[in-house]
Design a protein around this motif. Structure first.
Motif, PDB file in Angstrom:
ATOM      1  N   ASP A 149      67.635  13.199 -32.711  1.00 26.87           N
ATOM      2  CA  ASP A 149      68.540  12.735 -33.765  1.00 26.87           C
ATOM      3  C   ASP A 149      69.539  11.716 -33.224  1.00 26.87           C
ATOM      4  OD1 ASP A 149      67.345  14.315 -35.672  1.00 26.87           O
ATOM      5  OD2 ASP A 149      68.779  15.969 -35.481  1.00 26.87           O
ATOM      6  N   ALA A 150      70.063  11.977 -32.031  1.00 25.37           N
ATOM      7  CA  ALA A 150      71.041  11.058 -31.435  1.00 25.37           C
ATOM      8  C   ALA A 150      70.416   9.696 -31.152  1.00 25.37           C
ATOM      9  CB  ALA A 150      71.604  11.659 -30.152  1.00 25.37           C
ATOM     10  N   TRP A 151      69.141   9.666 -30.773  1.00 29.00           N
ATOM     11  CA  TRP A 151      68.450   8.407 -30.517  1.00 29.00           C
ATOM     12  C   TRP A 151      68.266   7.620 -31.810  1.00 29.00           C
ATOM     13  CZ3 TRP A 151      66.122   6.845 -25.695  1.00 29.00           C
ATOM     14  CH2 TRP A 151      66.407   7.717 -24.633  1.00 29.00           C
ATOM     15  N   ARG A 152      67.939   8.316 -32.883  1.00 31.58           N
ATOM     16  CA  ARG A 152      67.773   7.619 -34.167  1.00 31.58           C
ATOM     17  C   ARG A 152      69.098   7.037 -34.654  1.00 31.58           C
ATOM     18  NH1 ARG A 152      63.547  11.680 -35.014  1.00 31.58           N
ATOM     19  NH2 ARG A 152      65.066  13.244 -35.672  1.00 31.58           N
ATOM     20  N   GLU A 153      70.195   7.741 -34.352  1.00 35.04           N
ATOM     21  CA  GLU A 153      71.514   7.213 -34.720  1.00 35.04           C
ATOM     22  C   GLU A 153      71.825   5.914 -33.979  1.00 35.04           C
ATOM     23  OE1 GLU A 153      74.319  10.298 -33.993  1.00 35.04           O
ATOM     24  OE2 GLU A 153      73.558  11.594 -35.601  1.00 35.04           O
ATOM     25  N   LEU A 154      71.250   5.757 -32.779  1.00 32.13           N
ATOM     26  CA  LEU A 154      71.436   4.520 -32.014  1.00 32.13           C
ATOM     27  C   LEU A 154      70.532   3.391 -32.515  1.00 32.13           C
ATOM     28  CD1 LEU A 154      71.553   6.001 -28.385  1.00 32.13           C
ATOM     29  CD2 LEU A 154      73.480   5.080 -29.687  1.00 32.13           C
ATOM     30  N   GLY A 155      69.589   3.734 -33.395  1.00 31.60           N
ATOM     31  CA  GLY A 155      68.656   2.732 -33.902  1.00 31.60           C
ATOM     32  C   GLY A 155      67.327   2.714 -33.172  1.00 31.60           C
ATOM     33  N   CYS A 156      67.128   3.659 -32.257  1.00 27.44           N
ATOM     34  CA  CYS A 156      65.874   3.728 -31.495  1.00 27.44           C
ATOM     35  C   CYS A 156      64.793   4.438 -32.317  1.00 27.44           C
ATOM     36  CB  CYS A 156      66.092   4.483 -30.180  1.00 27.44           C
ATOM     37  SG  CYS A 156      67.361   3.764 -29.110  1.00 27.44           S
ATOM     38  N   ARG A 157      63.558   4.181 -31.949  1.00 25.51           N
ATOM     39  CA  ARG A 157      62.433   4.866 -32.573  1.00 25.51           C
ATOM     40  C   ARG A 157      62.134   6.149 -31.806  1.00 25.51           C
ATOM     41  NH1 ARG A 157      57.799   1.966 -31.935  1.00 25.51           N
ATOM     42  NH2 ARG A 157      58.724   0.998 -30.086  1.00 25.51           N
ATOM     43  N   THR A 158      61.583   7.141 -32.487  1.00 24.86           N
ATOM     44  CA  THR A 158      61.317   8.427 -31.845  1.00 24.86           C
ATOM     45  C   THR A 158      59.936   8.946 -32.226  1.00 24.86           C
ATOM     46  OG1 THR A 158      62.290   9.720 -33.649  1.00 24.86           O
ATOM     47  CG2 THR A 158      63.768   9.029 -31.866  1.00 24.86           C
ATOM     48  N   THR A 159      59.452   9.865 -31.408  1.00 24.65           N
ATOM     49  CA  THR A 159      58.149  10.482 -31.635  1.00 24.65           C
ATOM     50  C   THR A 159      58.103  11.817 -30.904  1.00 24.65           C
ATOM     51  OG1 THR A 159      55.749  10.220 -31.333  1.00 24.65           O
ATOM     52  CG2 THR A 159      57.165   9.297 -29.632  1.00 24.65           C
ATOM     53  N   HIS A 160      57.139  12.650 -31.291  1.00 25.59           N
ATOM     54  CA  HIS A 160      56.903  13.898 -30.559  1.00 25.59           C
ATOM     55  C   HIS A 160      55.702  13.767 -29.625  1.00 25.59           C
ATOM     56  CE1 HIS A 160      59.908  15.822 -32.972  1.00 25.59           C
ATOM     57  NE2 HIS A 160      59.228  15.679 -34.097  1.00 25.59           N
ATOM     58  N   CYS A 161      55.144  12.577 -29.537  1.00 22.06           N
ATOM     59  CA  CYS A 161      53.921  12.352 -28.767  1.00 22.06           C
ATOM     60  C   CYS A 161      54.212  11.507 -27.521  1.00 22.06           C
ATOM     61  CB  CYS A 161      52.872  11.666 -29.648  1.00 22.06           C
ATOM     62  SG  CYS A 161      51.328  11.302 -28.794  1.00 22.06           S
ATOM     63  N   ASN A 162      54.027  12.093 -26.353  1.00 25.50           N
ATOM     64  CA  ASN A 162      54.254  11.357 -25.109  1.00 25.50           C
ATOM     65  C   ASN A 162      53.283  10.192 -24.945  1.00 25.50           C
ATOM     66  OD1 ASN A 162      56.300  13.174 -24.407  1.00 25.50           O
ATOM     67  ND2 ASN A 162      54.890  14.504 -23.294  1.00 25.50           N
ATOM     68  N   LEU A 163      52.052  10.389 -25.377  1.00 31.35           N
ATOM     69  CA  LEU A 163      51.056   9.322 -25.255  1.00 31.35           C
ATOM     70  C   LEU A 163      51.434   8.108 -26.098  1.00 31.35           C
ATOM     71  CD1 LEU A 163      47.675  11.281 -25.238  1.00 31.35           C
ATOM     72  CD2 LEU A 163      48.600   9.864 -23.400  1.00 31.35           C
ATOM     73  N   GLU A 164      52.054   8.344 -27.245  1.00 30.37           N
ATOM     74  CA  GLU A 164      52.472   7.219 -28.091  1.00 30.37           C
ATOM     75  C   GLU A 164      53.501   6.358 -27.369  1.00 30.37           C
ATOM     76  OE1 GLU A 164      54.617   6.269 -32.412  1.00 30.37           O
ATOM     77  OE2 GLU A 164      54.067   8.331 -31.883  1.00 30.37           O
ATOM     78  N   VAL A 165      54.386   7.005 -26.615  1.00 29.96           N
ATOM     79  CA  VAL A 165      55.384   6.260 -25.840  1.00 29.96           C
ATOM     80  C   VAL A 165      54.691   5.324 -24.858  1.00 29.96           C
ATOM     81  CG1 VAL A 165      57.224   6.458 -24.114  1.00 29.96           C
ATOM     82  CG2 VAL A 165      57.170   8.021 -26.059  1.00 29.96           C
ATOM     83  N   VAL A 166      53.677   5.827 -24.161  1.00 30.27           N
ATOM     84  CA  VAL A 166      52.977   5.021 -23.172  1.00 30.27           C
ATOM     85  C   VAL A 166      52.215   3.886 -23.847  1.00 30.27           C
ATOM     86  CG1 VAL A 166      51.256   5.037 -21.338  1.00 30.27           C
ATOM     87  CG2 VAL A 166      52.804   6.980 -21.608  1.00 30.27           C
ATOM     88  N   TYR A 167      51.521   4.194 -24.932  1.00 28.35           N
ATOM     89  CA  TYR A 167      50.726   3.174 -25.624  1.00 28.35           C
ATOM     90  C   TYR A 167      51.591   2.041 -26.166  1.00 28.35           C
ATOM     91  CZ  TYR A 167      46.504   6.059 -25.536  1.00 28.35           C
ATOM     92  OH  TYR A 167      45.402   6.784 -25.139  1.00 28.35           O
ATOM     93  N   ARG A 168      52.809   2.351 -26.595  1.00 30.81           N
ATOM     94  CA  ARG A 168      53.650   1.369 -27.272  1.00 30.81           C
ATOM     95  C   ARG A 168      54.691   0.710 -26.354  1.00 30.81           C
ATOM     96  NH1 ARG A 168      53.775   1.448 -32.903  1.00 30.81           N
ATOM     97  NH2 ARG A 168      52.426   2.989 -33.876  1.00 30.81           N
ATOM     98  N   SER A 169      54.749   1.118 -25.088  1.00 35.65           N
ATOM     99  CA  SER A 169      55.790   0.616 -24.193  1.00 35.65           C
ATOM    100  C   SER A 169      55.190  -0.046 -22.959  1.00 35.65           C
ATOM    101  CB  SER A 169      56.713   1.766 -23.749  1.00 35.65           C
ATOM    102  OG  SER A 169      57.241   2.458 -24.865  1.00 35.65           O
TER     103      SER A 169
END
Length: 251
Positions: free
Chosen positions: A46-66
């Motif tokens: 929630d705190a990350w979304r307040e900063l304007g960042c995108r969030t996910t529950h999937c670690n693989l999505e982080v790797v694929y998109r970063s």
């Protein structure tokens, strides 16, 4: 790669990662929309979304998109995370593990950070990481053998400084000064001394000697600190924290 084109991912969204992302955003190193963080639940996200960042529950999505991926999990969770994301990591990725013992203050404020590159990381990747992390304070590339020493010196070192600041203030309170005022003066004293060290480049022993006048208050006070073995105790503290960091890395 230009920093403006960089997509930054965080596997783990706890306080350590949060401190780092706030430092990067405050310095304007990366837009919030280019940051993606993962965590098992929404508790920290929630705190990350307040900063304007995108969030996910999937670690693989982080790797694929970063492109730049920070691993900021608890040490005992990291091996499982590495197994999970390993198939998705390619030559285009820069993967950075945040070392145990790095504090939020170190990451978000003017702290001191070090990093060591792996065998597949080149000069371009090292320069990019140093540019990003320098926005949060001093950042140096060092041999891997220095990483645990840095934990004992700086990662845990802020706690030593807080303890010393507390003792300074309590000494003044004992002599009759109000606590809030004593704490502010103690903090400003430490800040001034730190700036003098950095700006002059002088050895601490010389600066300490410059403050002492023969028969004055400072040399009398330093005599008491020496009788209390302050110097040896602090050295022992750095050694203990370094050894503990080494042990944690083996677990």
């Amino acid at each position: 790669m230009e920093e403006s084109e960089l997509w930054v991912g965080f596997v783990g969204a706890g306080r350590m990662a949060g401190g780092l992302v706030r430092g990067l955003l405050q310095a304007g190193k990366v837009p919030a929309s280019n940051v993606l963080a993962s965590a098992p639940s929404d508790k920290n996200l929630d705190a990350w979304r307040e900063l304007g960042c995108r969030t996910t529950h999937c670690n693989l999505e982080v790797v694929y998109r970063s492109t730049l991926v920070f691993l900021a999990t608890k040490p005992h969770i990291l091996p499982g995370v590495l197994e999970e994301i390993r198939p998705a990591v390619g030559s285009q990725h820069i993967v950075v593990s945040l070392v145990a013992g790095v504090t939020i203050q170190t990451l978000q404020r003017a702290g001191a950070m070090v990093f060591s590159r792996g065998s597949n990381a080149g000069d371009e990747e090292a320069a990019l990481l140093k540019s990003l992390l320098s926005s949060c304070g001093l950042c140096e590339e060092v041999p891997e053998s220095y990483i645990d020493i840095h934990t004992g010196l700086s990662g845990s070192g802020v706690a030593y400084v807080y303890l010393f600041a507390e003792a300074l203030a309590e000494g003044a309170v004992k002599m009759g000064m109000p606590g809030a005022l004593a704490s502010r003066i103690a903090a400003q004293t430490l800040l001034g001394a730190a700036k003098m060290l950095l700006e002059t480049g002088e050895h601490p022993a010389k600066l300490r000697g410059d403050v002492c006048t023969p028969g004055g208050t400072t040399i009398y006070a330093l005599h008491q600190l020496e009788k209390g073995a302050l110097r040896a105790t602090v050295m022992d503290a750095v050694e203990a924290a370094t050894n503990r960091a080494c042990d944690m890395a083996k677990d």
